[in-house]
Design an enzyme around this catalytic site. Structure first.
Site, PDB file in Angstrom:
ATOM      1  N   ARG A 240       1.034  -1.329  -0.090  1.00  0.00           N
ATOM      2  CA  ARG A 240       0.107   0.085   0.012  1.00  0.00           C
ATOM      3  C   ARG A 240       1.105   1.140  -0.079  1.00  0.00           C
ATOM      4  NH1 ARG A 240      -3.241  -2.791  -1.590  1.00  0.00           N
ATOM      5  NH2 ARG A 240      -5.529  -3.295  -0.695  1.00  0.00           N
ATOM      6  N   GLU A 269      -3.632   7.132  -4.591  1.00  0.00           N
ATOM      7  CA  GLU A 269      -3.709   6.494  -6.096  1.00  0.00           C
ATOM      8  C   GLU A 269      -5.027   6.854  -6.326  1.00  0.00           C
ATOM      9  OE1 GLU A 269      -3.989   1.809  -5.801  1.00  0.00           O
ATOM     10  OE2 GLU A 269      -2.055   2.579  -5.555  1.00  0.00           O
ATOM     11  N   HIS A 287      -0.877  -0.248 -10.015  1.00  0.00           N
ATOM     12  CA  HIS A 287      -1.470  -1.059  -9.156  1.00  0.00           C
ATOM     13  C   HIS A 287      -2.092  -2.404  -9.932  1.00  0.00           C
ATOM     14  CE1 HIS A 287      -3.786  -1.214  -5.109  1.00  0.00           C
ATOM     15  NE2 HIS A 287      -3.472  -2.496  -5.409  1.00  0.00           N
TER      16      HIS A 287
END
Length: 320
Positions: A240, A269, A287
């Site tokens: 994360r 994000e 991601h």
């Protein structure tokens, strides 16, 4: 015949997951995959028995207080659950589940991609080729950092960390790790345990951030942590974004204290710190950790397995 449980699915799911949800539930879907504001998804939850959400839906204590009484279970399409106030959900008498384990291998693959991409200057190489600036081979072109014989420090040795360790050994990396608890010998193997994050930092030529985002880990990789790494270390983050301090990481990348970084996740994000985009020594991905056909199907099926169990009066396989 008893009616099917009603379900709100807040984001578009893979086709196989959507088909199963539509077959077994009175499911309200989001085929356009539009991220709904909190007020909207809470309104749509009215009369629903369960929710199938993603990390884009922030289930805060305030949101839990506003949930319709009909909602009895929340199943999140993610292993991370920092977007959910777990204690508030439980205190409300509801069940909450996540999708652990099924994405370990896919995320570990991306961790190694980020590690290799950073160590071997893949972004710079791609830029040369794509922009037509590659003028031929020479002996000092884009020299990178060797993996063989180097030490990989894994911060967080859960299922994903262990999958990364298995891959790393194949590249000749010596595995070191820090975890809240030491692994059992059969899981630890030849990995070397450090009882503090600082102790791990001191030996991490490469550092893989693989721990969950919690009150204890947010901001852990800060200026002091980076200063404890060997000079020229490489940072990889597939966990994360808020576990690392962006200011500290960017400053270290600019100064050369960190040789490079491979990042798949970012604080805030998709609105990442724009300074990352201009740094040539950063390998960036959007991601993609669990982004394979099989893994995303498995995540959705895990959500539905939990929902099936709950509505059948059974224990949920991955209740939090």
């Amino acid at each position: 015949m008893a009616s099917k449980p009603s379900l709100l699915v807040t984001r578009r799911m893979p086709d196989a997951v959507t088909a199963r949800a539509s077959r077994d539930y009175d499911a309200e879907l989001n085929p356009d995959d539009r991220i709904m504001p909190q007020d909207e998804w809470l309104a749509k939850a009215e009369g629903k028995d369960g929710l199938m959400i993603c990390s884009s839906e922030k289930v805060t204590a305030e949101a839990v207080a506003r949930l319709p009484g009909s909602v009895k279970i929340i199943s999140t399409f993610s292993v991370g659950h920092e977007h959910i106030d777990i204690e508030a959900v439980k205190a409300s008498g509801r069940t909450v589940t996540n999708t652990p384990d099924v994405l370990n291998e896919a995320v570990a693959d991306i961790a190694m991609l980020c590690l290799l991409g950073a160590a071997r200057r893949a972004h710079e190489g791609q830029t040369l080729v794509r922009q037509g600036e590659w003028n031929g081979w020479y002996s000092t072109m884009l020299l990178g950092k060797d993996l063989t014989g180097a030490r990989l420090g894994i911060l967080g040795m859960g299922g994903i960390g262990q999958a990364i360790a298995r891959r790393a050994r194949g590249f000749g990396l010596a595995v070191h790790y820090h975890n809240r608890t030491r692994l059992a010998p059969e899981l630890e193997g030849d990995a070397i345990y450090h009882d503090s994050a600082e102790g791990l930092a001191a030996v991490a030529d490469f550092l893989s951030v693989s721990c969950p985002s919690t009150d204890e880990t947010r901001g852990m990789v800060d200026a002091d942590f980076i200063a404890a790494l060997p000079p020229g270390a490489v940072l990889v983050n597939t966990a994360r974004g808020d576990i690392v301090d962006d200011d500290a990481v960017i400053e270290a990348l600019q100064s050369g204290r960190l040789r490079a970084a491979g990042l798949d996740v970012f604080k805030g994000e998709p609105a990442l710190d724009v300074r990352y985009r201009s740094l040539p020594n950063v390998f960036l991905l959007p991601h993609l950790g669990s982004a394979t056909d099989n893994t995303r199907d498995a995540m959705g099926f895990c959500c539905l397995d939990n929902l099936d169990a709950f509505f059948a009066g059974k224990a949920c396989p991955t209740a939090l």
